[in-house]
Design an enzyme around this catalytic site. Structure first.
Site, PDB file in Angstrom:
ATOM      1  N   CYS A  89     116.961  15.012  77.962  1.00 14.59           N
ATOM      2  CA  CYS A  89     117.244  16.289  77.303  1.00 14.59           C
ATOM      3  C   CYS A  89     116.396  17.408  77.914  1.00 14.59           C
ATOM      4  CB  CYS A  89     117.031  16.140  75.797  1.00 14.59           C
ATOM      5  SG  CYS A  89     117.723  17.495  74.853  1.00 14.59           S
ATOM      6  N   HIS A 147     120.038  10.833  74.174  1.00 18.96           N
ATOM      7  CA  HIS A 147     118.692  10.308  73.904  1.00 18.96           C
ATOM      8  C   HIS A 147     118.620   8.787  73.769  1.00 18.96           C
ATOM      9  CE1 HIS A 147     116.680  14.215  73.066  1.00 18.96           C
ATOM     10  NE2 HIS A 147     117.934  14.581  72.903  1.00 18.96           N
ATOM     11  N   GLU A 161     116.017   7.021  73.685  1.00 19.53           N
ATOM     12  CA  GLU A 161     114.848   6.633  72.873  1.00 19.53           C
ATOM     13  C   GLU A 161     115.154   6.630  71.374  1.00 19.53           C
ATOM     14  OE1 GLU A 161     115.463   9.545  73.910  1.00 19.53           O
ATOM     15  OE2 GLU A 161     114.432  11.141  72.855  1.00 19.53           O
TER      16      GLU A 161
END
Lengths: 227, 80
Positions: free
Chosen positions: A85, A194, A196
């Site tokens: 990002c 994302h 994560e």
């Protein structure tokens, strides 16, 4: 294996990135934007957020952070670096990746679970996947529309540098549905969604995000070993 | 004071959704004869001493504009 996670003023997802790396089995080292020392890490994650308030352009000021000068040099020497990002935006601003990320075409911030197709597994961060594999991870951005001139885009296609594309709907108008790109060497990856945030069943839509972190551990374990 | 003005604009081939949004709002003002609106950024740099155009160009090139998506123009103006 030590994975460094950088915190800039305005980083938001550094905690989740560190957690994801830890769950994947890495020793995590937190790096600070003003400290040029990489403290012996083997790979670096630039997390999402709004570094330096996104002033001027997303990532434009973070690119000049002391830690980034060291990371840029290390990346050019082959150290794996993944920008997620805002981290992707920083890598583009630092010219470690081609192209740029601009305001979402529809001007709205998009936050949803997003299907991606992995197009290239020949990178330090995606070797755990198979080309064509479809994964589900969250996307959340206001300036995630990837742009580059036609010649650059054609080169990216020809070199297999488009690592992932949006499927089942493009959330931001990104050119050619591009969600992730890599450098020619394959050690630097920029991804807008994302990984994560998709590492645990309790909080994520899948565990697909873990693949990026286990990929780099696998890559690091195999460094120096001929393919 | 020695002032340099840098105008940063998205390249013509880069979509400007912000400009489009403004253009789409114009009919609400009763304006119907505008073909397009593009939005850029004006940066004023005041040098403490003499204008250093070379330095200003470096600032514009390395920081103020991203040459992948933006063009810029530099000019010296009389500061008030």
């Amino acid at each position: 294996m030590k994975i460094g996670v950088v915190t800039f003023p305005g980083s938001l997802d550094d905690g989740d990135a560190a957690r994801a790396a830890r769950i994947a089995g890495a020793e995590v080292v937190r790096l600070w934007h003003a400290d040029p020392d990489l403290h012996g890490v083997d790979a670096v994650v630039l997390p999402g957020g709004f570094s330096y308030g996104d002033y001027l352009r997303c990532g434009a000021i973070a690119r000049f952070a002391p830690v980034m000068e060291t990371i840029s040099a290390a990346a050019r020497d082959g150290m794996p670096v993944m920008g997620i990002c805002n981290g992707f935006q920083i890598l583009c601003e630092a010219h470690l990746l081609p192209g740029a990320l601009t305001r979402n075409q529809h001007l709205h911030f998009r936050n949803r679970d997003q299907w991606l197709r992995i197009e290239n597994s020949d990178t330090a961060w995606t070797n755990h996947f198979t080309p064509g594999q479809e994964i589900l991870i969250p996307v959340k951005n206001g300036e995630g529309c990837y742009v580059a001139d036609q010649r650059t885009l054609d080169e990216l296609e020809a070199n297999g540098q488009i690592v992932a594309r949006y499927i089942q709907g493009n959330p931001n108008g990104s050119t050619r549905d591009i969600a992730a790109v890599r450098n020619t060497a394959g050690n630097v990856l920029g991804i807008m969604p994302h990984p994560e945030h998709a590492v645990e069943a309790l909080t994520g839509p899948s565990l697909d995000g873990l693949g990026f972190f286990s990929s780099v551990l696998k890559h690091l374990a195999g460094v120096g070993v001929p393919a | 004071m020695a002032r340099v003005v840098v105008d940063v604009m998205l390249k013509p081939e880069i979509l400007d959704p912000q400009g489009q949004a403004v253009a789409n709002a114009l009919p609400r003002l009763g304006v119907n004869d505008v073909a397009s609106v593009r939005i850029g950024r004006r940066v004023e740099i005041d040098f403490a001493g003499e204008v250093d155009l070379e330095r200003a160009r470096e600032i514009a090139d390395k920081l103020l504009a991203n040459p992948v998506i933006e063009d810029y123009e530099i000019r010296v103006v009389e500061a008030v």
